[in-house]
Design a protein around this motif. Structure first.
Motif, PDB file in Angstrom:
ATOM      1  N   ASP A   1      -9.563  25.115  33.309  1.00  9.50           N
ATOM      2  CA  ASP A   1     -10.560  26.110  33.711  1.00  9.50           C
ATOM      3  C   ASP A   1     -10.420  27.412  32.938  1.00  9.50           C
ATOM      4  O   ASP A   1     -11.340  28.224  32.930  1.00  9.50           O
ATOM      5  CB  ASP A   1     -10.463  26.384  35.216  1.00  9.50           C
ATOM      6  CG  ASP A   1     -10.823  25.162  36.043  1.00  9.50           C
ATOM      7  OD1 ASP A   1     -11.656  24.348  35.580  1.00  9.50           O
ATOM      8  OD2 ASP A   1     -10.252  25.005  37.138  1.00  9.50           O
ATOM      9  N   ARG A   2      -9.265  27.622  32.310  1.00  7.32           N
ATOM     10  CA  ARG A   2      -9.005  28.852  31.542  1.00  7.32           C
ATOM     11  C   ARG A   2      -8.608  28.504  30.107  1.00  7.32           C
ATOM     12  O   ARG A   2      -7.892  29.248  29.453  1.00  7.32           O
ATOM     13  CB  ARG A   2      -7.874  29.635  32.211  1.00  7.32           C
ATOM     14  CG  ARG A   2      -8.189  30.065  33.629  1.00  7.32           C
ATOM     15  CD  ARG A   2      -6.997  30.701  34.344  1.00  7.32           C
ATOM     16  NE  ARG A   2      -6.237  31.598  33.505  1.00  7.32           N
ATOM     17  CZ  ARG A   2      -4.918  31.749  33.557  1.00  7.32           C
ATOM     18  NH1 ARG A   2      -4.212  31.052  34.405  1.00  7.32           N
ATOM     19  NH2 ARG A   2      -4.291  32.592  32.768  1.00  7.32           N
ATOM     20  N   PHE A   3      -9.081  27.383  29.623  1.00 15.07           N
ATOM     21  CA  PHE A   3      -8.623  26.832  28.352  1.00 15.07           C
ATOM     22  C   PHE A   3      -8.678  27.843  27.205  1.00 15.07           C
ATOM     23  O   PHE A   3      -7.671  28.099  26.551  1.00 15.07           O
ATOM     24  CB  PHE A   3      -9.431  25.578  27.995  1.00 15.07           C
ATOM     25  CG  PHE A   3      -8.870  24.826  26.820  1.00 15.07           C
ATOM     26  CD1 PHE A   3      -7.822  23.938  26.996  1.00 15.07           C
ATOM     27  CD2 PHE A   3      -9.377  25.014  25.549  1.00 15.07           C
ATOM     28  CE1 PHE A   3      -7.293  23.241  25.917  1.00 15.07           C
ATOM     29  CE2 PHE A   3      -8.860  24.324  24.461  1.00 15.07           C
ATOM     30  CZ  PHE A   3      -7.819  23.439  24.648  1.00 15.07           C
ATOM     31  N   ALA A   4      -9.836  28.428  26.947  1.00 17.05           N
ATOM     32  CA  ALA A   4      -9.993  29.344  25.802  1.00 17.05           C
ATOM     33  C   ALA A   4      -9.065  30.547  25.922  1.00 17.05           C
ATOM     34  O   ALA A   4      -8.430  30.958  24.944  1.00 17.05           O
ATOM     35  CB  ALA A   4     -11.444  29.803  25.681  1.00 17.05           C
ATOM     36  N   GLU A   5      -8.944  31.090  27.119  1.00 14.87           N
ATOM     37  CA  GLU A   5      -8.077  32.256  27.361  1.00 14.87           C
ATOM     38  C   GLU A   5      -6.608  31.912  27.096  1.00 14.87           C
ATOM     39  O   GLU A   5      -5.880  32.671  26.435  1.00 14.87           O
ATOM     40  CB  GLU A   5      -8.266  32.712  28.808  1.00 14.87           C
ATOM     41  CG  GLU A   5      -7.280  33.708  29.313  1.00 14.87           C
ATOM     42  CD  GLU A   5      -7.380  33.878  30.837  1.00 14.87           C
ATOM     43  OE1 GLU A   5      -6.386  34.398  31.397  1.00 14.87           O
ATOM     44  OE2 GLU A   5      -8.384  33.491  31.453  1.00 14.87           O
ATOM     45  N   VAL A   6      -6.171  30.751  27.588  1.00 12.88           N
ATOM     46  CA  VAL A   6      -4.778  30.338  27.425  1.00 12.88           C
ATOM     47  C   VAL A   6      -4.486  30.022  25.956  1.00 12.88           C
ATOM     48  O   VAL A   6      -3.442  30.417  25.421  1.00 12.88           O
ATOM     49  CB  VAL A   6      -4.441  29.131  28.332  1.00 12.88           C
ATOM     50  CG1 VAL A   6      -3.022  28.641  28.086  1.00 12.88           C
ATOM     51  CG2 VAL A   6      -4.636  29.501  29.799  1.00 12.88           C
ATOM     52  N   VAL A   7      -5.409  29.355  25.273  1.00 10.88           N
ATOM     53  CA  VAL A   7      -5.216  29.039  23.853  1.00 10.88           C
ATOM     54  C   VAL A   7      -5.075  30.320  23.037  1.00 10.88           C
ATOM     55  O   VAL A   7      -4.209  30.416  22.161  1.00 10.88           O
ATOM     56  CB  VAL A   7      -6.360  28.147  23.323  1.00 10.88           C
ATOM     57  CG1 VAL A   7      -6.293  28.020  21.808  1.00 10.88           C
ATOM     58  CG2 VAL A   7      -6.300  26.775  23.970  1.00 10.88           C
ATOM     59  N   GLU A   8      -5.884  31.319  23.328  1.00  6.62           N
ATOM     60  CA  GLU A   8      -5.776  32.590  22.603  1.00  6.62           C
ATOM     61  C   GLU A   8      -4.416  33.243  22.849  1.00  6.62           C
ATOM     62  O   GLU A   8      -3.792  33.764  21.920  1.00  6.62           O
ATOM     63  CB  GLU A   8      -6.905  33.535  23.013  1.00  6.62           C
ATOM     64  CG  GLU A   8      -6.933  34.820  22.234  1.00  6.62           C
ATOM     65  CD  GLU A   8      -6.989  34.616  20.718  1.00  6.62           C
ATOM     66  OE1 GLU A   8      -6.322  35.391  19.992  1.00  6.62           O
ATOM     67  OE2 GLU A   8      -7.677  33.692  20.254  1.00  6.62           O
ATOM     68  N   ALA A   9      -3.919  33.203  24.077  1.00  8.18           N
ATOM     69  CA  ALA A   9      -2.597  33.764  24.383  1.00  8.18           C
ATOM     70  C   ALA A   9      -1.499  32.986  23.646  1.00  8.18           C
ATOM     71  O   ALA A   9      -0.533  33.576  23.149  1.00  8.18           O
ATOM     72  CB  ALA A   9      -2.356  33.733  25.893  1.00  8.18           C
TER      73      ALA A   9
END
Length: 82
Positions: free
Chosen positions: A19-27
């Motif tokens: 559900d937070r894939f893009a945010e976690v990948v950027e981190a």
């Protein structure tokens, strides 16, 4: 199985909150991960990172697991040891 030396990039496979894939990948990228494959619907990705940075990846909010890719080398078929 071959162990890479410290500082040498190692392959990793990560499971993250889909559900937070893009945010976690950027981190994860900010922590040093070079992404080589993404499966957003499954919440998984693969990449390379310096071996000493694995703990930093595990600490990222939204990361569920970090597994090192394993590499096995088999002897040639004509080798006396199989």
């Amino acid at each position: 199985m071959t162990e890479p030396s410290r500082g040498e990039p190692v392959g990793v496979v990560l499971a993250v909150d889909p559900d937070r894939f893009a945010e976690v990948v950027e981190a994860l990228r900010r922590e040093g991960l070079t992404v080589t494959g993404e499966q957003p619907l499954l919440g998984t990705l693969s990449g390379t990172v310096a071996a000493e940075r694995i703990a930093a990846l595990e600490a990222v909010d939204g990361v569920e697991s970090v597994d090192r890719e394993l590499t096995f080398r088999l002897p040639p078929p004509d080798s006396p040891i199989q």
